[in-house]
Design an enzyme around this catalytic site. Structure first.
Site, PDB file in Angstrom:
ATOM      1  N   CYS A 115      16.323  64.456 -11.015  1.00  0.00           N
ATOM      2  CA  CYS A 115      15.800  63.465 -10.556  1.00  0.00           C
ATOM      3  C   CYS A 115      15.489  63.050  -9.000  1.00  0.00           C
ATOM      4  O   CYS A 115      14.464  63.945  -8.567  1.00  0.00           O
ATOM      5  CB  CYS A 115      16.639  62.160 -10.963  1.00  0.00           C
ATOM      6  SG  CYS A 115      15.618  60.725 -11.173  1.00  0.00           S
ATOM      7  N   ARG A 149       8.438  51.830 -13.983  1.00  0.00           N
ATOM      8  CA  ARG A 149       9.665  52.359 -13.776  1.00  0.00           C
ATOM      9  C   ARG A 149       9.857  52.798 -15.318  1.00  0.00           C
ATOM     10  O   ARG A 149       9.789  52.108 -16.132  1.00  0.00           O
ATOM     11  CB  ARG A 149      10.994  51.101 -13.787  1.00  0.00           C
ATOM     12  CG  ARG A 149      12.144  51.987 -12.886  1.00  0.00           C
ATOM     13  CD  ARG A 149      13.045  51.114 -12.215  1.00  0.00           C
ATOM     14  NE  ARG A 149      13.956  52.119 -11.870  1.00  0.00           N
ATOM     15  CZ  ARG A 149      14.039  52.838 -10.787  1.00  0.00           C
ATOM     16  NH1 ARG A 149      12.902  52.557  -9.763  1.00  0.00           N
ATOM     17  NH2 ARG A 149      14.669  53.850 -10.450  1.00  0.00           N
ATOM     18  N   HIS A 212      19.176  62.345 -16.912  1.00  0.00           N
ATOM     19  CA  HIS A 212      20.848  62.091 -16.375  1.00  0.00           C
ATOM     20  C   HIS A 212      21.376  61.998 -17.806  1.00  0.00           C
ATOM     21  O   HIS A 212      20.872  62.441 -18.731  1.00  0.00           O
ATOM     22  CB  HIS A 212      20.759  60.794 -15.869  1.00  0.00           C
ATOM     23  CG  HIS A 212      20.264  60.580 -14.544  1.00  0.00           C
ATOM     24  ND1 HIS A 212      20.336  61.120 -13.195  1.00  0.00           N
ATOM     25  CD2 HIS A 212      18.832  59.979 -14.531  1.00  0.00           C
ATOM     26  CE1 HIS A 212      19.571  60.744 -12.530  1.00  0.00           C
ATOM     27  NE2 HIS A 212      18.503  60.089 -13.266  1.00  0.00           N
TER      28      HIS A 212
HETATM   29  N1  GLN Z   1      14.321  57.292  -6.287  1.00  0.00           N
HETATM   30  C1  GLN Z   1      13.639  58.035  -7.254  1.00  0.00           C
HETATM   31  C2  GLN Z   1      12.813  57.549  -8.184  1.00  0.00           C
HETATM   32  O1  GLN Z   1      13.144  56.262  -8.641  1.00  0.00           O
HETATM   33  C3  GLN Z   1      14.933  59.081  -7.978  1.00  0.00           C
HETATM   34  C4  GLN Z   1      15.690  58.010  -8.958  1.00  0.00           C
HETATM   35  C5  GLN Z   1      16.685  59.001  -9.630  1.00  0.00           C
HETATM   36  O2  GLN Z   1      17.328  59.734  -9.185  1.00  0.00           O
HETATM   37  N2  GLN Z   1      17.300  58.450 -10.814  1.00  0.00           N
HETATM   38  O3  GLN Z   1      12.052  58.134  -8.741  1.00  0.00           O
END
Ligand code: GLN
Length: 260
Positions: A115, A149, A212
């Site tokens: 990520c 998101r 994750h």
């Molecule tokens: N900030 C980044 C995004 O939202 C990474 C998020 C994360 O590592 N979970 O894309």
């Protein structure tokens, strides 16, 4: 190695130091664990060290936070995710290590970045507010923070690793260039972006992924790839140990049954 030593329920033990005479050493760099360690990404470090032991190696985990020295010897690099603010805190330090990390990648060092660090291992990450964080270009990807998101459980199919299972939560929208291949094709979820139907990226032995969960406890095929490539590079061969995957299988099927 006995099978009860490899389940996730055994992962709480301190895995940072190699046991004396426990086998050939493998140095695992845990990159920015202070700032880039979200949704259990530290589990990747624990699972990989446990699995390396199960294959007869002596893992030594070296944590590298901003300003820390880079170890002389590196066999595997692991990095996790974080908020945009965490990425901002590590970006300049990562730039300073770019030449070293690119050289290791070109030399075949296996790496897994999740990520936030996946984004920074690409060319650049432009945040939602328009700030540009320059990446180190190990992966041919570029990311822009968007309005959507992407959250939920992901199932994706990889030619190299079979079904890859994890959990995503990001607004970064990542597009691959020709220098990186997708890690997997999306079966459920978004992955790199809502349009392309692919998750993650791979160039040589470097893997980037949005997943994750943690990823490695549920995807031992990826752990074995990282360990196998590291062993071949360092010791010339890899003889896998007999590792039981029953706990990982249970975790995989439980995660797969969860709704998006
Ligand atoms: N900030 C980044 C995004 O939202 C990474 C998020 C994360 O590592 N979970 O894309």
């Amino acid at each position: 190695m006995s099978e009860e030593l490899v389940g996730e329920d055994q992962m709480g033990a301190d895995l940072v130091d190699a046991e004396p005479d426990a086998g050939c050493e493998l140095v695992i760099v845990s990159l920015y664990p202070r700032d880039m360690n979200i949704y259990g990404d530290r589990g990747n470090v624990l699972a990989l060290a446990r699995r390396a032991r199960a294959h007869g190696f002596a893992p030594r985990v070296v944590e590298v936070n901003p300003g820390d020295p880079w170890p002389e010897r590196v066999d595997i690099v692991l990095g996790g995710g974080g908020q945009d603010s965490g990425q901002g805190r590590v970006a300049a330090d990562l730039q300073g290590r770019g030449t070293e990390i690119r050289a290791l990648a070109e030399d075949g060092t296996p790496m897994l970045v999740i990520c936030g660090l996946y984004q920074l291992f690409g060319h650049r990450f432009i945040t939602y507010t328009g700030e540009e964080l320059t990446g180190i270009g190990v992966l041919d990807v570029e990311t822009r923070g968007g309005d959507t998101r992407m959250i939920g459980n992901v199932v994706a199919q990889s030619a190299d690793f079979g079904e890859v299972i994890g959990y995503e939560n990001h607004s970064g929208d990542t597009v691959l260039g020709p220098g990186s291949a997708p890690l997997a094709r999306i079966v459920q979820g978004a992955g790199n972006n809502p349009r392309d139907g692919v998750e993650g990226a791979r160039t040589g032995n470097v893997i980037g992924s949005y997943l994750h969960g943690s990823l490695l406890p549920k995807n031992p095929a990826i752990s074995d790839f990282l360990i196998g490539e590291a062993a071949r590079r360092r010791y010339g061969s890899f003889e896998p140990g007999a590792v039981a995957d029953a706990t990982a299988e249970r975790a995989r099927s439980a995660a797969k049954r969860r709704p998006r």
